[in-house]
Design a protein around this motif. Structure first.
Motif, PDB file in Angstrom:
ATOM      1  N   LYS A   1       9.486   2.284   4.522  1.00 25.37           N
ATOM      2  CA  LYS A   1       9.635   1.959   5.939  1.00 25.37           C
ATOM      3  C   LYS A   1       9.027   3.055   6.814  1.00 25.37           C
ATOM      4  N   THR A   2       9.253   4.304   6.419  1.00 20.36           N
ATOM      5  CA  THR A   2       8.730   5.431   7.187  1.00 20.36           C
ATOM      6  C   THR A   2       7.211   5.500   7.100  1.00 20.36           C
ATOM      7  N   LEU A   3       6.660   5.315   5.923  1.00 11.60           N
ATOM      8  CA  LEU A   3       5.208   5.368   5.747  1.00 11.60           C
ATOM      9  C   LEU A   3       4.515   4.264   6.548  1.00 11.60           C
ATOM     10  N   VAL A   4       5.050   3.065   6.493  1.00 11.28           N
ATOM     11  CA  VAL A   4       4.461   1.955   7.242  1.00 11.28           C
ATOM     12  C   VAL A   4       4.549   2.227   8.742  1.00 11.28           C
ATOM     13  N   GLY A   5       5.732   2.677   9.202  1.00  6.52           N
ATOM     14  CA  GLY A   5       5.901   2.968  10.626  1.00  6.52           C
ATOM     15  C   GLY A   5       4.979   4.062  11.108  1.00  6.52           C
ATOM     16  N   LEU A   6       4.857   5.129  10.329  1.00  9.64           N
ATOM     17  CA  LEU A   6       4.004   6.250  10.723  1.00  9.64           C
ATOM     18  C   LEU A   6       2.535   5.835  10.743  1.00  9.64           C
ATOM     19  N   SER A   7       2.140   5.012   9.766  1.00  6.77           N
ATOM     20  CA  SER A   7       0.749   4.557   9.735  1.00  6.77           C
ATOM     21  C   SER A   7       0.445   3.655  10.927  1.00  6.77           C
TER      22      SER A   7
ATOM     23  N   GLU B   1       0.836  -1.211   0.000  1.00  6.90           N
ATOM     24  CA  GLU B   1       0.000   0.000   0.000  1.00  6.90           C
ATOM     25  C   GLU B   1       0.867   1.255   0.000  1.00  6.90           C
ATOM     26  N   ALA B   2       1.981   1.213   0.714  1.00  8.56           N
ATOM     27  CA  ALA B   2       2.888   2.360   0.741  1.00  8.56           C
ATOM     28  C   ALA B   2       3.438   2.637  -0.651  1.00  8.56           C
ATOM     29  N   ARG B   3       3.786   1.583  -1.354  1.00  6.44           N
ATOM     30  CA  ARG B   3       4.313   1.747  -2.720  1.00  6.44           C
ATOM     31  C   ARG B   3       3.254   2.360  -3.644  1.00  6.44           C
ATOM     32  N   ARG B   4       2.007   1.897  -3.495  1.00  8.02           N
ATOM     33  CA  ARG B   4       0.924   2.454  -4.312  1.00  8.02           C
ATOM     34  C   ARG B   4       0.693   3.926  -3.971  1.00  8.02           C
ATOM     35  N   LEU B   5       0.819   4.262  -2.708  1.00  5.16           N
ATOM     36  CA  LEU B   5       0.661   5.648  -2.280  1.00  5.16           C
ATOM     37  C   LEU B   5       1.723   6.533  -2.917  1.00  5.16           C
ATOM     38  N   ILE B   6       2.955   6.091  -2.897  1.00  8.80           N
ATOM     39  CA  ILE B   6       4.059   6.836  -3.510  1.00  8.80           C
ATOM     40  C   ILE B   6       3.811   7.042  -4.997  1.00  8.80           C
ATOM     41  N   ASN B   7       3.331   6.006  -5.667  1.00 11.77           N
ATOM     42  CA  ASN B   7       3.144   6.065  -7.116  1.00 11.77           C
ATOM     43  C   ASN B   7       2.019   6.992  -7.548  1.00 11.77           C
ATOM     44  N   ARG B   8       1.221   7.462  -6.610  1.00 13.57           N
ATOM     45  CA  ARG B   8       0.130   8.382  -6.955  1.00 13.57           C
ATOM     46  C   ARG B   8       0.569   9.834  -6.987  1.00 13.57           C
ATOM     47  N   THR B   9       1.859  10.109  -6.750  1.00 10.09           N
ATOM     48  CA  THR B   9       2.340  11.488  -6.664  1.00 10.09           C
ATOM     49  C   THR B   9       3.443  11.770  -7.681  1.00 10.09           C
ATOM     50  N   LYS B  10       3.674  13.045  -7.926  1.00 12.65           N
ATOM     51  CA  LYS B  10       4.795  13.461  -8.765  1.00 12.65           C
ATOM     52  C   LYS B  10       6.116  13.175  -8.057  1.00 12.65           C
ATOM     53  N   ALA B  11       6.102  13.261  -6.729  1.00 18.21           N
ATOM     54  CA  ALA B  11       7.306  12.920  -5.969  1.00 18.21           C
ATOM     55  C   ALA B  11       7.715  11.479  -6.252  1.00 18.21           C
ATOM     56  N   GLY B  12       6.722  10.592  -6.379  1.00 10.13           N
ATOM     57  CA  GLY B  12       7.023   9.204  -6.691  1.00 10.13           C
ATOM     58  C   GLY B  12       7.687   9.051  -8.045  1.00 10.13           C
ATOM     59  N   VAL B  13       7.281   9.877  -9.009  1.00 12.11           N
ATOM     60  CA  VAL B  13       7.916   9.854 -10.332  1.00 12.11           C
ATOM     61  C   VAL B  13       9.374  10.294 -10.220  1.00 12.11           C
ATOM     62  N   LYS B  14       9.622  11.347  -9.457  1.00 13.26           N
ATOM     63  CA  LYS B  14      10.988  11.853  -9.281  1.00 13.26           C
ATOM     64  C   LYS B  14      11.870  10.810  -8.595  1.00 13.26           C
TER      65      LYS B  14
END
Length: 740
Positions: A688-694, A658-671
């Motif tokens: 790792k940070t997204l999973v930990g924070l969630s 899910e974290a990977r899918r979240l990243i891929n929805r943004t321009k930051a993910g493209v960069k």
């Protein structure tokens, strides 16, 4: 006229909740399939709600018992009027409550004591109002609902429809088609739900159930969604939401609908601050951000539409279109201009018209002759003038093409009898019935349906008929996206370690402020596996210089105070410190600025941290949405975050996928993937940070309001949280000195 005789009531196919169904499911079934209906508050005042509802029940020939109660009348509307529940010829089953608000609780308790299984409270004057008396009545009603266990809709609603039962306990006096349609509607606004029903029926889309839930003191929209998901007569669920009170129940209902292959099409109020305020004023509902709603509901398969017209087109699409196996479009038009409109409109939605399959292309070339342009969309206008059969043959070739998933036809239904067009429509309907793919007619502009159009449309069940290019494209895109989803959505649980959860509990229990300072915030984040920069807290200028020397220059100095949320706004951050002398100076300057603040915030020290260079600044955060609960956020960070708004959200907790899918929805993910020759950045640290924070926001169980990690500095080798702020639930800042 005498009351009707009671008869057992079931849905048209004999379905009813199983014996092991929940009390809520059984209550809803009793409400929509009652043995009798009792109207409390009968009066002959012209045009009143009670009379309009009674007239509808009579007009549509409801077959169960039908009774009126008014203690001060012997007759009403030409029938017997009973004094109370005890004087009825039989035990009450479904009760319509139209008495003044101060009497509603008494009536509800009396109905339950007499054996009623369900009720609809039309009366308003409860939680939608803010005065003390209305709030008191709302609280009393909530207690009565819990204690009686009776299934109720309302208060402040306009009644229901159960077409298979010829039940219409609603004030609407427009014509209703009492046929068990494939659509079920539920929503908090009676007026809007009634409008949706009318618009769908005008388009020839049958509505089997319509339930107005009002303030939802008893049954809530998710309860109805779950019931509709289980009823085999329903294929599409439409909801109007002003607020989601029970996120867990809402998500469970969405999962049930998705598992049953039934799309939930939602019109959600609250896309603006004004809309959220209107929702709260109308039904007293909580109203969170539309972004949080989308983040969670989309994962569960909900299709959110932006307006009523879009809702109608999307519902039409899902009711009549077969499930496509892919997104390859093919279209036939008789106009070059319309061909261009089709290409532009679908391109804007990310959908394309690829070249037709070789076999289809060869067949079209043979039929159209040498020199013909075989394109997709196909402009068959000129050829059809020479040979009208070309039109139908072209459509048939595309339907048979294995390289095509969806066939689109540019045409609208005739308003008056038209032999050729109607013959073509019937033939295409037969082709579509035998096909495994959706066949969709699109009118580029909305065209009103006449009575002839409505009748014709009902005779064409195998084709989809849509109006308005943009709305049609949006609906087809939703159909394609929904078809690609898995029916089962796995639940994700927190994967945090016991030590992290123990530290969280300790910090929450010992907190003396509305937020954790940066030191405590980072300590907590680190326990959840989030990488933190090298740093130390100093209480004197000399100590600051020692810490800086140990870390290595350059360093940054930042104020540490639980009372200061936005450090840079008060000059509490100094960058690019390259020597011990510069560090001492920065320490003294920050300390002096804090002492000058009117709010006199508590100063716990100055943080000295390594100053890192990064290829990309990210913002990573989490918050507790008023409706949807904990969500996690990811996107492009830095001082321009409000300007760029390159962020995406997901419900918490999430896992690595899910974290990977979240990243891929943004321009930051493209960069991050190495945009235009730049290096690929360290995605692992972000995941790792997204999973930990969630996990952290989920473990807090409503006690943390927000967590802000901005910036999170990312490079090719690592990612580091440079700043962090944990704000506790119900916390408020103490002074304008400390906020943006």
């Amino acid at each position: 006229m005498e009351a009707h005789v009671s008869t057992p009531a079931f849905s048209s196919d004999g379905w009813s909740p199983a014996r092991n169904s929940s009390p809520v499911m059984k209550g809803i079934h009793a409400m929509l399939h009652p043995r009798n209906i009792v109207l409390v508050g009968a009066t002959e005042k012209p045009g009143n709600y009670a009379e309009r509802i009674w007239n509808n029940l009579v007009k549509y020939k409801y077959e169960g018992g039908l009774y009126a109660i008014n203690a001060r009348r012997d007759t009403v509307w030409g029938v017997t009027c009973y004094k109370d529940f005890a004087s009825l010829p039989e035990r009450p089953d479904h009760v319509l409550v139209l008495v003044p608000a101060r009497f509603v609780t008494q009536v509800l308790r009396g109905a339950a004591a007499a054996g009623a299984r369900s009720a609809t409270i039309v009366t308003s004057g409860f939680s939608e109002l803010q005065d003390e008396e209305s709030q008191r009545l709302a609280a009393e009603l909530n207690v009565a609902v819990r204690e009686t266990g009776i299934a109720i809709t309302g208060p402040n609603c306009l009644g229901n429809l159960s077409a298979g039962q010829k039940l219409f306990t609603n004030i609407d006096d427009r014509i209703v088609t009492m046929e068990q349609g494939a659509v079920a509607i539920a929503g908090q606004s009676g007026a809007i739900v009634m409008m949706i029903r009318q618009a769908l029926e005008d388009r020839g889309v049958g509505v089997g159930y319509m339930v107005t839930t009002g303030n939802e003191a008893g049954l809530e929209t998710p309860d109805l969604m779950a019931y509709f998901a289980a009823d085999p007569s329903i294929r599409v669920i439409v909801v109007y939401l002003e607020g989601v009170r029970n996120t867990k129940a809402f998500r469970a209902a969405c999962k049930a609908a998705r598992a049953a292959g039934k799309p939930v099409i939602a019109l959600k109020l609250g896309a603006s601050e004004g809309g959220r305020a209107a929702a709260m004023a109308h039904t007293g509902a909580l109203a969170g951000s539309i972004e949080s709603f989308d983040a969670i509901s989309t994962r569960e398969g909900v299709i959110r539409v932006r307006g009523l017209d879009e809702l109608v087109e999307t519902t039409e699409c899902f009711v009549h279109a077969k499930v496509p196996t892919g997104n390859r479009l093919a279209a036939v038009t008789l106009s070059g201009g319309k061909r261009g409109l089709l290409i532009d409109a679908f391109h804007s939605a990310g959908l394309q018209f690829p070249p037709l399959g070789r076999d289809a292309t060869d067949k079209l070339a043979t039929m159209l002759g040498p020199g013909s342009i075989i394109g997709n969309p196909l402009d068959a206008g000129f050829a059809a003038v020479v040979d009208p059969s070309v039109y139908l043959k072209s459509i048939n070739i595309m339907i048979d093409d294995p390289d095509t998933d969806i066939v689109i036809i540019d045409a609208e239904l005739p308003k008056a009898p038209h032999e050729l067009r109607e013959r073509n429509l019937c033939m295409v309907n037969e082709m579509a019935a035998a096909a495994s793919k959706p066949v969709i007619y699109i009118s580029p502009i909305s065209v009103g349906f006449t009575e002839h159009t409505k009748t014709l449309r009902k005779s064409l069940p195998s084709i989809t008929v849509m109006q308005g290019m943009d709305r049609a494209v949006g609906a087809i895109k939703a159909l394609v996206d929904y078809a690609s989803l898995n029916k089962d959505v796995p639940d994700i649980a927190s994967s945090s370690k016991p030590q992290a959860r123990a530290l969280l509990e300790k910090m929450l229990n010992s907190a003396r402020s509305n937020s954790l300072d940066e030191i405590a915030s980072k300590k907590l984040l680190k326990s959840y596996g989030i990488p933190i920069s090298k740093e130390g807290i100093a209480h004197s200028a000399d100590e600051a210089s020692v810490i800086a020397t140990k870390i290595g220059f350059p360093v940054v100095a930042k104020v540490v105070s639980p009372d200061i949320l936005h450090k840079s706004d008060i000059g509490g951050v100094v960058l690019n410190l390259n020597s011990a002398a510069e560090v001492k100076k920065a320490f003294n300057e920050i300390t002096a600025r804090v002492k000058k603040l009117r709010s006199k915030p508590k100063l716990e020290g100055i943080l000295i941290a390594e100053q890192l260079q990064a290829d990309l600044e990210l913002v990573i955060g989490a918050s507790l949405d008023a409706e949807m609960g904990p969500v996690v956020l990811f996107g492009t960070g830095g001082v321009d975050i409000e300007l760029t708004k390159d962020v995406a959200l997901a419900g918490a907790p999430i896992d690595a996928s899910e974290a990977r899918r979240l990243i891929n929805r943004t321009k930051a993910g493209v960069k991050m993937k190495g945009y235009r020759g730049k290096p690929v950045l360290n995605e692992t640290s972000v995941i790792k940070t997204l999973v930990g924070l969630s996990n952290l926001i989920a473990d807090a169980d409503g006690r943390i309001d927000s967590i802000d990690v901005n910036p999170f500095l990312l490079s090719t080798k690592s990612g580091v949280a440079v700043d962090a702020l944990v704000v506790l639930r119900n916390g408020t800042t103490k002074s304008s000195d400390t906020t943006t």
